[in-house]
Design a protein around this motif. Sequence first.
Motif, PDB file in Angstrom:
ATOM      1  N   THR A 246      31.603 -15.040  18.016  1.00 39.71           N
ATOM      2  CA  THR A 246      32.723 -14.125  18.262  1.00 39.71           C
ATOM      3  C   THR A 246      33.916 -14.857  18.889  1.00 39.71           C
ATOM      4  O   THR A 246      34.261 -14.630  20.055  1.00 39.71           O
ATOM      5  CB  THR A 246      32.316 -12.953  19.179  1.00 39.71           C
ATOM      6  OG1 THR A 246      31.647 -13.491  20.332  1.00 39.71           O
ATOM      7  CG2 THR A 246      31.417 -11.971  18.470  1.00 39.71           C
ATOM      8  N   PRO A 247      34.547 -15.732  18.112  1.00 38.87           N
ATOM      9  CA  PRO A 247      35.699 -16.442  18.664  1.00 38.87           C
ATOM     10  C   PRO A 247      36.896 -15.528  18.966  1.00 38.87           C
ATOM     11  O   PRO A 247      37.729 -15.858  19.799  1.00 38.87           O
ATOM     12  CB  PRO A 247      36.049 -17.449  17.565  1.00 38.87           C
ATOM     13  CG  PRO A 247      35.451 -16.905  16.316  1.00 38.87           C
ATOM     14  CD  PRO A 247      34.230 -16.147  16.752  1.00 38.87           C
ATOM     15  N   TRP A 248      36.966 -14.374  18.297  1.00 45.14           N
ATOM     16  CA  TRP A 248      38.106 -13.461  18.508  1.00 45.14           C
ATOM     17  C   TRP A 248      37.560 -12.033  18.587  1.00 45.14           C
ATOM     18  O   TRP A 248      37.642 -11.249  17.644  1.00 45.14           O
ATOM     19  CB  TRP A 248      39.112 -13.619  17.370  1.00 45.14           C
ATOM     20  CG  TRP A 248      40.407 -12.888  17.573  1.00 45.14           C
ATOM     21  CD1 TRP A 248      40.708 -11.955  18.523  1.00 45.14           C
ATOM     22  CD2 TRP A 248      41.592 -13.019  16.772  1.00 45.14           C
ATOM     23  NE1 TRP A 248      41.990 -11.503  18.377  1.00 45.14           N
ATOM     24  CE2 TRP A 248      42.571 -12.145  17.307  1.00 45.14           C
ATOM     25  CE3 TRP A 248      41.927 -13.782  15.654  1.00 45.14           C
ATOM     26  CZ2 TRP A 248      43.843 -12.018  16.754  1.00 45.14           C
ATOM     27  CZ3 TRP A 248      43.191 -13.660  15.107  1.00 45.14           C
ATOM     28  CH2 TRP A 248      44.135 -12.792  15.661  1.00 45.14           C
ATOM     29  N   PRO A 249      36.973 -11.657  19.732  1.00 47.61           N
ATOM     30  CA  PRO A 249      36.266 -10.380  19.853  1.00 47.61           C
ATOM     31  C   PRO A 249      37.123  -9.170  19.509  1.00 47.61           C
ATOM     32  O   PRO A 249      36.657  -8.248  18.840  1.00 47.61           O
ATOM     33  CB  PRO A 249      35.842 -10.347  21.323  1.00 47.61           C
ATOM     34  CG  PRO A 249      35.900 -11.760  21.789  1.00 47.61           C
ATOM     35  CD  PRO A 249      36.923 -12.459  20.966  1.00 47.61           C
ATOM     36  N   GLU A 250      38.385  -9.148  19.967  1.00 46.05           N
ATOM     37  CA  GLU A 250      39.220  -7.945  19.759  1.00 46.05           C
ATOM     38  C   GLU A 250      39.419  -7.663  18.265  1.00 46.05           C
ATOM     39  O   GLU A 250      39.410  -6.519  17.835  1.00 46.05           O
ATOM     40  CB  GLU A 250      40.586  -8.109  20.440  1.00 46.05           C
ATOM     41  CG  GLU A 250      40.524  -8.261  21.953  1.00 46.05           C
ATOM     42  CD  GLU A 250      40.262  -9.709  22.403  1.00 46.05           C
ATOM     43  OE1 GLU A 250      39.986 -10.581  21.540  1.00 46.05           O
ATOM     44  OE2 GLU A 250      40.323  -9.957  23.616  1.00 46.05           O
ATOM     45  N   LEU A 251      39.604  -8.712  17.498  1.00 45.65           N
ATOM     46  CA  LEU A 251      39.781  -8.530  16.052  1.00 45.65           C
ATOM     47  C   LEU A 251      38.443  -8.210  15.394  1.00 45.65           C
ATOM     48  O   LEU A 251      38.330  -7.292  14.571  1.00 45.65           O
ATOM     49  CB  LEU A 251      40.382  -9.808  15.429  1.00 45.65           C
ATOM     50  CG  LEU A 251      40.552  -9.760  13.912  1.00 45.65           C
ATOM     51  CD1 LEU A 251      41.671  -8.786  13.532  1.00 45.65           C
ATOM     52  CD2 LEU A 251      40.867 -11.128  13.338  1.00 45.65           C
TER      53      LEU A 251
END
Length: 281
Positions: A246-251
């Motif tokens: 999950t390098p970019w959780p919000e996306l």
Amino acid sequence: MGEFASCPPEAVKAAEAVCGPVELKEITDRRGSAVWKATGPMAAVAIKLGTGGAAEVTAREASVLDQLPGYTVTAGRAGEAVWFVTPWLAGRSTWEVFRAAREGTAGRPIALAGAVDLCRAVAGLHAASWVHGDLQPSHGIHTESEVKLIDFAWSWQEGTTPWTSFQGAMVHLMAPELAAWISAGPQPVKTSPAAEVYALSGVLWTCATGDWPLDYQGAGIDRKEAGPDGLRDAIATGKLPLAPATPWPELQDVLRPVLLSGPADRPTAADLGDTLAAVSM
Ligand SMILES: Nc1ncnc2c1ncn2[C@@H]1O[C@H](COP(=O)(O)OP(=O)(O)OP(=O)(O)O)[C@@H](O)[C@H]1O
Ligand SMILES: [Mg+2]
């Protein structure tokens, strides 16, 4: 790697009618399908050539470009081959627009805006009852004003007679219900806007994480051993987990439910674009 195909003189002539005298640059040549960038003093165009089995695929793509609002095409035959000429789209692909975001958080605002633009381009296509059918990280070109799509070989307008057989496009981005239909038949299999929204989310996931969405390894599947048909059959079960990184959780929190839900529960491309536009950074 064999030699790059040679560009038929008829196609060069069609390019020169638009661009003036052109210089050709080889872009890609695989599976009987070659693309050149032809640049002249007046304009630049893409020349696409299909040979062998790809000839009819290229003819179909030319016919789609001819029907789509906002795209133009000139097409012809050279012996058994089919070529077309269409304006060169200046801009980066979605994969490239996300490059900085894959390397650090500073690139996120630009990537997120690009994601919204891609959703809106797909939504525009769906509003005209077309389905692209082969969304990939390289098939959205982010021009100065909007995202334009390329590679319409598997595009289909709902309500029209489809191709006789569709074996799916990029397997890693194939919605489970589409994979199941292709695995079990009957043909002709038709693409759908809902399956496309799965592919759209998969494209954005891939661009954000650098990896395809599904965790084959976690499901005990050896990609090489399974091959594309084995992967498709596994995807058809609808039971493969998503990749855990999950390098970019919000996306990814927006994309995850889309990738895990059935066709009836997926948002439209327009709604996905609106949800992404509201993601905070
Ligand atoms: N109109 C265009 N404007 C700008 N670039 C283009 C255009 N058409 C093709 N390209 C470039 O050429 C590449 C290959 O084009 P396209 O995907 O249509 O061909 P393909 O033979 O189907 O390739 P693949 O099998 O990799 O999908 C694209 O990724 C893009 O870089
Ligand atoms: Mg392509």
